[in-house]
Design a protein around this motif. Structure first.
Motif, PDB file in Angstrom:
ATOM      1  N   ASP A   8     194.247 -36.864 112.986  1.00 58.99           N
ATOM      2  CA  ASP A   8     194.092 -36.659 111.543  1.00 58.99           C
ATOM      3  C   ASP A   8     193.394 -37.838 110.881  1.00 58.99           C
ATOM      4  OD1 ASP A   8     195.301 -34.198 111.699  1.00 58.99           O
ATOM      5  OD2 ASP A   8     197.284 -34.919 111.076  1.00 58.99           O
ATOM      6  N   GLU A   9     193.703 -39.048 111.333  1.00 63.09           N
ATOM      7  CA  GLU A   9     193.072 -40.232 110.742  1.00 63.09           C
ATOM      8  C   GLU A   9     191.583 -40.295 111.086  1.00 63.09           C
ATOM      9  OE1 GLU A   9     195.458 -43.522 112.023  1.00 63.09           O
ATOM     10  OE2 GLU A   9     196.879 -43.286 110.385  1.00 63.09           O
ATOM     11  N   VAL A  10     191.222 -39.786 112.264  1.00 62.75           N
ATOM     12  CA  VAL A  10     189.798 -39.713 112.620  1.00 62.75           C
ATOM     13  C   VAL A  10     189.088 -38.719 111.707  1.00 62.75           C
ATOM     14  CG1 VAL A  10     188.143 -39.106 114.431  1.00 62.75           C
ATOM     15  CG2 VAL A  10     190.208 -40.381 115.015  1.00 62.75           C
ATOM     16  N   ALA A  11     189.706 -37.560 111.497  1.00 62.02           N
ATOM     17  CA  ALA A  11     189.126 -36.561 110.597  1.00 62.02           C
ATOM     18  C   ALA A  11     189.021 -37.117 109.175  1.00 62.02           C
ATOM     19  CB  ALA A  11     189.970 -35.286 110.620  1.00 62.02           C
ATOM     20  N   THR A  61     180.240 -33.529 116.172  1.00 63.20           N
ATOM     21  CA  THR A  61     181.348 -33.000 115.380  1.00 63.20           C
ATOM     22  C   THR A  61     182.626 -33.774 115.678  1.00 63.20           C
ATOM     23  OG1 THR A  61     182.029 -31.410 117.081  1.00 63.20           O
ATOM     24  CG2 THR A  61     180.342 -30.686 115.498  1.00 63.20           C
ATOM     25  N   VAL A  62     183.618 -33.612 114.817  1.00 65.15           N
ATOM     26  CA  VAL A  62     184.914 -34.246 115.048  1.00 65.15           C
ATOM     27  C   VAL A  62     185.544 -33.748 116.350  1.00 65.15           C
ATOM     28  CG1 VAL A  62     187.272 -34.483 114.182  1.00 65.15           C
ATOM     29  CG2 VAL A  62     185.340 -34.755 112.627  1.00 65.15           C
ATOM     30  N   PRO A  63     185.544 -32.426 116.633  1.00 65.11           N
ATOM     31  CA  PRO A  63     186.100 -31.979 117.921  1.00 65.11           C
ATOM     32  C   PRO A  63     185.429 -32.642 119.122  1.00 65.11           C
ATOM     33  CG  PRO A  63     185.883 -30.110 116.441  1.00 65.11           C
ATOM     34  CD  PRO A  63     185.217 -31.270 115.764  1.00 65.11           C
ATOM     35  N   GLU A  64     184.112 -32.855 119.060  1.00 65.96           N
ATOM     36  CA  GLU A  64     183.428 -33.534 120.171  1.00 65.96           C
ATOM     37  C   GLU A  64     183.920 -34.977 120.299  1.00 65.96           C
ATOM     38  OE1 GLU A  64     179.180 -33.366 120.167  1.00 65.96           O
ATOM     39  OE2 GLU A  64     179.123 -31.203 119.809  1.00 65.96           O
ATOM     40  N   MET A  65     184.122 -35.644 119.173  1.00 66.96           N
ATOM     41  CA  MET A  65     184.629 -37.018 119.191  1.00 66.96           C
ATOM     42  C   MET A  65     186.013 -37.069 119.844  1.00 66.96           C
ATOM     43  SD  MET A  65     183.358 -37.823 115.301  1.00 66.96           S
ATOM     44  CE  MET A  65     184.128 -39.412 115.046  1.00 66.96           C
ATOM     45  N   LEU A  66     186.881 -36.141 119.448  1.00 66.49           N
ATOM     46  CA  LEU A  66     188.249 -36.129 119.975  1.00 66.49           C
ATOM     47  C   LEU A  66     188.274 -35.722 121.437  1.00 66.49           C
ATOM     48  CD1 LEU A  66     190.107 -34.562 116.916  1.00 66.49           C
ATOM     49  CD2 LEU A  66     189.886 -36.977 117.531  1.00 66.49           C
ATOM     50  N   ASP A  67     187.378 -34.829 121.843  1.00 64.84           N
ATOM     51  CA  ASP A  67     187.296 -34.437 123.259  1.00 64.84           C
ATOM     52  C   ASP A  67     186.891 -35.636 124.120  1.00 64.84           C
ATOM     53  OD1 ASP A  67     188.052 -31.851 122.749  1.00 64.84           O
ATOM     54  OD2 ASP A  67     186.013 -31.020 122.809  1.00 64.84           O
ATOM     55  N   HIS A  68     185.935 -36.418 123.607  1.00 61.69           N
ATOM     56  CA  HIS A  68     185.513 -37.590 124.385  1.00 61.69           C
ATOM     57  C   HIS A  68     186.630 -38.624 124.446  1.00 61.69           C
ATOM     58  CE1 HIS A  68     182.733 -40.250 126.367  1.00 61.69           C
ATOM     59  NE2 HIS A  68     182.964 -41.209 125.475  1.00 61.69           N
ATOM     60  N   TYR A  69     187.344 -38.787 123.344  1.00 65.75           N
ATOM     61  CA  TYR A  69     188.501 -39.692 123.328  1.00 65.75           C
ATOM     62  C   TYR A  69     189.499 -39.291 124.417  1.00 65.75           C
ATOM     63  CZ  TYR A  69     192.955 -41.624 121.595  1.00 65.75           C
ATOM     64  OH  TYR A  69     194.178 -42.260 121.481  1.00 65.75           O
ATOM     65  N   ALA A  70     189.798 -37.993 124.497  1.00 61.54           N
ATOM     66  CA  ALA A  70     190.752 -37.509 125.503  1.00 61.54           C
ATOM     67  C   ALA A  70     190.232 -37.745 126.910  1.00 61.54           C
ATOM     68  CB  ALA A  70     191.028 -36.024 125.278  1.00 61.54           C
ATOM     69  N   ARG A 107     191.288 -43.885 131.776  1.00 63.49           N
ATOM     70  CA  ARG A 107     191.697 -45.256 131.498  1.00 63.49           C
ATOM     71  C   ARG A 107     192.349 -45.929 132.699  1.00 63.49           C
ATOM     72  NH1 ARG A 107     196.087 -46.992 126.780  1.00 63.49           N
ATOM     73  NH2 ARG A 107     195.647 -49.244 126.797  1.00 63.49           N
ATOM     74  N   ALA A 108     193.232 -45.208 133.367  1.00 66.64           N
ATOM     75  CA  ALA A 108     193.977 -45.803 134.484  1.00 66.64           C
ATOM     76  C   ALA A 108     193.093 -46.100 135.684  1.00 66.64           C
ATOM     77  CB  ALA A 108     195.122 -44.885 134.886  1.00 66.64           C
ATOM     78  N   THR A 109     191.953 -45.406 135.798  1.00 67.99           N
ATOM     79  CA  THR A 109     191.101 -45.584 136.979  1.00 67.99           C
ATOM     80  C   THR A 109     189.933 -46.534 136.719  1.00 67.99           C
ATOM     81  OG1 THR A 109     189.790 -43.631 136.389  1.00 67.99           O
ATOM     82  CG2 THR A 109     191.693 -43.296 137.826  1.00 67.99           C
ATOM     83  N   LEU A 110     189.733 -46.930 135.448  1.00 65.69           N
ATOM     84  CA  LEU A 110     188.669 -47.889 135.163  1.00 65.69           C
ATOM     85  C   LEU A 110     189.063 -49.262 135.689  1.00 65.69           C
ATOM     86  CD1 LEU A 110     187.791 -46.955 131.452  1.00 65.69           C
ATOM     87  CD2 LEU A 110     186.493 -46.373 133.514  1.00 65.69           C
ATOM     88  N   ASP A 111     188.067 -50.063 136.042  1.00 67.84           N
ATOM     89  CA  ASP A 111     188.365 -51.390 136.591  1.00 67.84           C
ATOM     90  C   ASP A 111     188.362 -52.462 135.500  1.00 67.84           C
ATOM     91  OD1 ASP A 111     189.080 -53.090 138.649  1.00 67.84           O
ATOM     92  OD2 ASP A 111     187.001 -53.682 139.046  1.00 67.84           O
ATOM     93  N   TYR A 112     188.505 -52.051 134.253  1.00 66.59           N
ATOM     94  CA  TYR A 112     188.582 -53.000 133.146  1.00 66.59           C
ATOM     95  C   TYR A 112     189.473 -52.387 132.077  1.00 66.59           C
ATOM     96  CZ  TYR A 112     184.776 -49.887 131.720  1.00 66.59           C
ATOM     97  OH  TYR A 112     184.000 -48.783 131.442  1.00 66.59           O
ATOM     98  N   ASP A 113     190.004 -53.236 131.204  1.00 68.74           N
ATOM     99  CA  ASP A 113     190.951 -52.782 130.188  1.00 68.74           C
ATOM    100  C   ASP A 113     190.231 -52.279 128.944  1.00 68.74           C
ATOM    101  OD1 ASP A 113     193.219 -53.277 131.653  1.00 68.74           O
ATOM    102  OD2 ASP A 113     193.490 -55.312 130.881  1.00 68.74           O
ATOM    103  N   ILE A 114     190.690 -51.143 128.430  1.00 69.46           N
ATOM    104  CA  ILE A 114     190.235 -50.633 127.147  1.00 69.46           C
ATOM    105  C   ILE A 114     191.471 -50.247 126.343  1.00 69.46           C
ATOM    106  CG2 ILE A 114     188.021 -49.804 128.024  1.00 69.46           C
ATOM    107  CD1 ILE A 114     189.155 -46.991 128.074  1.00 69.46           C
ATOM    108  N   ASP A 115     191.364 -50.271 125.020  1.00 69.07           N
ATOM    109  CA  ASP A 115     192.524 -49.915 124.211  1.00 69.07           C
ATOM    110  C   ASP A 115     192.212 -48.859 123.167  1.00 69.07           C
ATOM    111  OD1 ASP A 115     191.029 -51.450 122.491  1.00 69.07           O
ATOM    112  OD2 ASP A 115     192.508 -53.041 122.277  1.00 69.07           O
ATOM    113  N   GLY A 116     191.082 -48.158 123.347  1.00 70.03           N
ATOM    114  CA  GLY A 116     190.749 -47.086 122.436  1.00 70.03           C
ATOM    115  C   GLY A 116     189.292 -46.699 122.548  1.00 70.03           C
ATOM    116  N   VAL A 117     188.832 -45.907 121.583  1.00 62.83           N
ATOM    117  CA  VAL A 117     187.437 -45.477 121.514  1.00 62.83           C
ATOM    118  C   VAL A 117     186.934 -45.798 120.110  1.00 62.83           C
ATOM    119  CG1 VAL A 117     185.886 -43.476 121.505  1.00 62.83           C
ATOM    120  CG2 VAL A 117     187.662 -43.666 123.249  1.00 62.83           C
TER     121      VAL A 117
END
Length: 707
Positions: free
Chosen positions: A101-104, A273-282, A288-298
């Motif tokens: 909702d905050e992204v929207a 679109t917002v749905p595309e943004m949220l799909d990429h976030y998901a 995240r667990a398989t990347l070899d570096y730390d990330i904390d969001g998009v």
């Protein structure tokens, strides 16, 4: 290497220069193959031999050694300290979103600011938010001339020698703008982090808590040879000052940075679109667990750079970007005690003391409990939270790190509550000075009424005064403030600027205190002297007045321009009526609550005297009135009223301020121009009564050259 090398003593300088040029080309090609293409062309031993030969030639022919030589990547002589660097273009932080909702809402706010309808095309880029250390790289003529940490966004530390040791950072660029500041994140991979900690442990050295800390600590080594031995990497994702645009869009600019030789994140995409943004976030969260570096969001950014320019910035964040953070990791542990801390405004803040537990890779032993309502299991309106479950000492509690930073308590397990656990009774008196602690109607927190007699408030105000966004006095941190206050060496901010005169010589000297020495004392005195000349907005923020944060301090400084004007205006507004008071509350973004805090602080004789003693010891620089070359509204006070049809009110305000104008919320004798749209009412009427020029939106756009 293929053939025996000629002894350097048998070479002429011309022959050495030719060989050195060939060596540097081979080393740079090897760096690119190994670090940028993941396809090494030579073995590590061959690579080391190339660099050793280049170093031997440079030592034999010193005139051939250049700052950009690959041999610089083995390090430089240890520095005495990091010089400060003023960023040409401020490095901003990002606003955060924690749910869909905050992204929207963010996207809606962008459309509203730009006056765009729901169906108008509006693209965004989406990229992983790297958990590392921000770095700005300045290239001039294609050569790296300066690297600086983010610092407070306006000033950072010069870490050029260390950046030269990071293989992901090119020393030279081909076909780049003459001036280019590339910004990105220094980080460490999980594999490299594990190997580094193993080496540290084997040597008996301190290990690092997480890759982010390891990367930050490695980049900020005074000895660049230590940085060179650490496996640092760099992702580029932004830019500061440029002499020519990289491209017309965010996405194309990132592609341009990649073409110039920088590592860019392959998970960066363009979304319509917002749905595309949220799909990429998901999708990123799932990886995240398989990347070899730390990330904390998009991070989402408006793709069109022209729209980014129209959107502009708030005081500390861009309007055109937001960080969509991942849900916080949680863990369960025992609540051992609840302590009360007293803040600089007298707020009593409960802190949970926990049996240490690891949350998101960090050991947590303390967590905030917000206020007495939160402990009791209700919100500020008296409605139940956690289904009404209160929190008691001895409880088994769920801990999370909000935004992966601040530890908080989310829930309590009643099944594990120990027998005899009593509800927590929140104190009604200050634990530091014994003064009554009251909770005003509508306030979520209880506050000590002791004011300046409360030592806890005094210490916290001093800590705030020396904090990064305020005076940022290097060498004078929280622990030093506490110790100097406890011994009576500093009681108020003005005392800091008398330290050298009082304790630089004589029987009681700073250098003789435990934990200090001659060098550290001299460094502190120098750091204090360097802050005697300081910007007005930082002084206002440093005073620690309730409700006056960085943004408000900047608004006040920009409006009044000088310390004398600011102080005089606040004193004149003490009666809460008259022109000075009206002017203060009409500053867009200030209002009555902040104005009340200001005049209350200056109305108290002891606090006002303390502020005056501080000002006497400083050179507070005026804020130059914002100007724009050829601007017809620079220095004028504008009021927008009615409905604007061709741009939003927010964009109109931002455009006016960018052109050097002040925007007020009400019409007065000081108003120079009123822009009235359809539906303009009392403000337009008052402008007519006062004889103030009034124009419509079309005339406004023609005036600023946008019609």
């Amino acid at each position: 290497m293929g053939q025996a090398q000629t002894d350097t003593r048998e070479l002429t300088e011309a022959e050495a220069a030719a060989e050195l040029a060939a060596l540097r080309a081979r080393i740079e090609r090897a760096n690119a193959a190994y670090h940028r293409q993941d396809a090494p062309e030579i073995t590590d031993a061959e690579y080391d031999a190339l660099k050793a030969r280049a170093l031997a030639l440079e030592e034999a022919f010193p005139a051939l050694a250049t700052p950009e030589s690959p041999t610089r990547q083995v390090g430089a002589a240890p520095a005495e300290g990091f010089a400060r660097v003023r960023h040409r273009v401020r490095m901003y932080s990002l606003a955060n979103a924690f749910d869909d909702d905050e992204v929207a809402d963010f996207v809606r706010s962008v459309r509203a600011f730009l006056g765009m309808g729901e169906d108008a095309p509006l693209a965004f880029t989406a990229e992983p938010k790297i958990d590392g250390l921000s770095l700005s790289l300045r290239y001039e003529g294609g050569r790296l001339v300066q690297a600086a940490t983010r610092g407070d966004g306006q000033e950072g530390e010069n870490v050029t020698a260390n950046a030269l040791t990071v293989n992901d950072i090119p020393e030279r660029l081909e076909s780049a703008p003459d001036v280019l500041e590339v910004r990105g994140e220094v980080y460490m991979t999980h594999a490299d982090f594990a190997a580094l900690n193993a080496r540290q442990a084997a040597r008996g050295d301190k290990t690092f808590a997480n890759p982010r800390n390891a990367a930050a600590g490695s980049l900020r080594q005074l000895d660049a040879t230590i940085t060179a031995a650490r496996p640092l990497r760099f992702f580029a994702y932004a830019w500061g000052e440029v002499s020519a645009p990289l491209a017309e869009t965010q996405f194309a600019s990132i592609q341009r940075l990649k073409a110039l030789g920088f590592q860019t994140n392959p998970l960066t995409v363009r979304c319509a679109t917002v749905p595309e943004m949220l799909d990429h976030y998901a999708a990123v969260e799932q990886q995240r667990a398989t990347l070899d570096y730390d990330i904390d969001g998009v991070v989402y950014k408006v793709d069109d750079l022209a729209l980014q320019g129209r959107l502009g910035y708030r005081s500390t964040t861009p309007r055109w970007a937001i960080a969509h953070k991942f849900p916080a990791e949680t863990a369960w542990t025992r609540l051992e005690a609840i302590d009360i801390q007293v803040g600089r405004t007298g707020a009593l803040s409960p802190v949970a003391r926990l049996t240490p537990v690891t949350v998101g890779g960090v050991v947590v032993s303390n967590a905030t409990l917000h206020n007495e309502d939160y402990i009791a299991g209700r919100d500020a309106k008296g409605q139940p939270i956690r289904e009404g479950r209160d929190i008691r000492v001895g409880d088994w509690v769920q801990v999370y790190r909000a935004g992966d930073v601040i530890p908080k308590i989310a829930d309590v397990d009643l099944m594990k509550r120990p027998e005899g656990a009593e509800p927590y009774e929140f104190p009604t008196h200050c634990p530091a000075c014994g003064s009554e602690a009251i909770r005003e109607e509508g306030d979520a927190v209880r506050r000590c009424t002791g004011g300046l007699i409360c030592p806890a408030q005094a210490v916290e105000k001093l800590k705030h005064f020396v904090s990064r966004a305020a005076f940022d006095i290097e060498g004078l941190g929280a622990k030093q403030v506490e110790a100097l206050y406890a011994d009576g060496w500093i009681r108020e901010p003005a005392d800091i600027f008398d330290l050298e005169a009082r304790y630089g010589s004589g029987p009681r000297q700073l250098k003789n205190r435990e934990g200090w020495g001659d060098k550290s004392a001299k460094n502190l005195f120098q750091a204090i002297e360097e802050t005697r000349e300081i910007e007005l907005n930082r002084v206002i923020f440093a005073l620690g007045i309730r409700h006056i944060g960085e943004s408000a301090a900047q608004l006040l400084a920009r409006h009044y321009g000088s310390w004398a004007a600011f102080r005089s205006a606040v004193r004149e507004a003490e009666d809460r009526q008259g022109a000075a008071w009206e002017e203060l509350i009409d500053i867009d973004g200030i209002g009555v609550v902040m104005a009340e805090s200001l005049v209350t602080a200056f109305a108290q004789e002891r606090e006002r005297a303390s502020i005056d003693r501080l000002a006497e010891r400083l050179t507070i620089t005026d804020v130059a009135a914002p100007t724009a070359e050829g601007s017809p509204v620079a220095g004028k006070t504008l009021v927008f009223t009615g409905t604007l049809e061709k741009m939003s009110r927010a964009e109109a305000k931002a455009r006016a301020e960018a052109l050097g104008a002040k925007v007020s919320g009400s019409v007065s004798a000081k108003t120079d121009l009123v822009i009235a749209g359809p539906g303009a009412g009392s403000k337009a009427k008052k402008a007519a009564e006062l004889g103030i020029e009034t124009i419509d939106e079309d005339a406004w756009l023609r005036l600023i050259g946008a019609g």
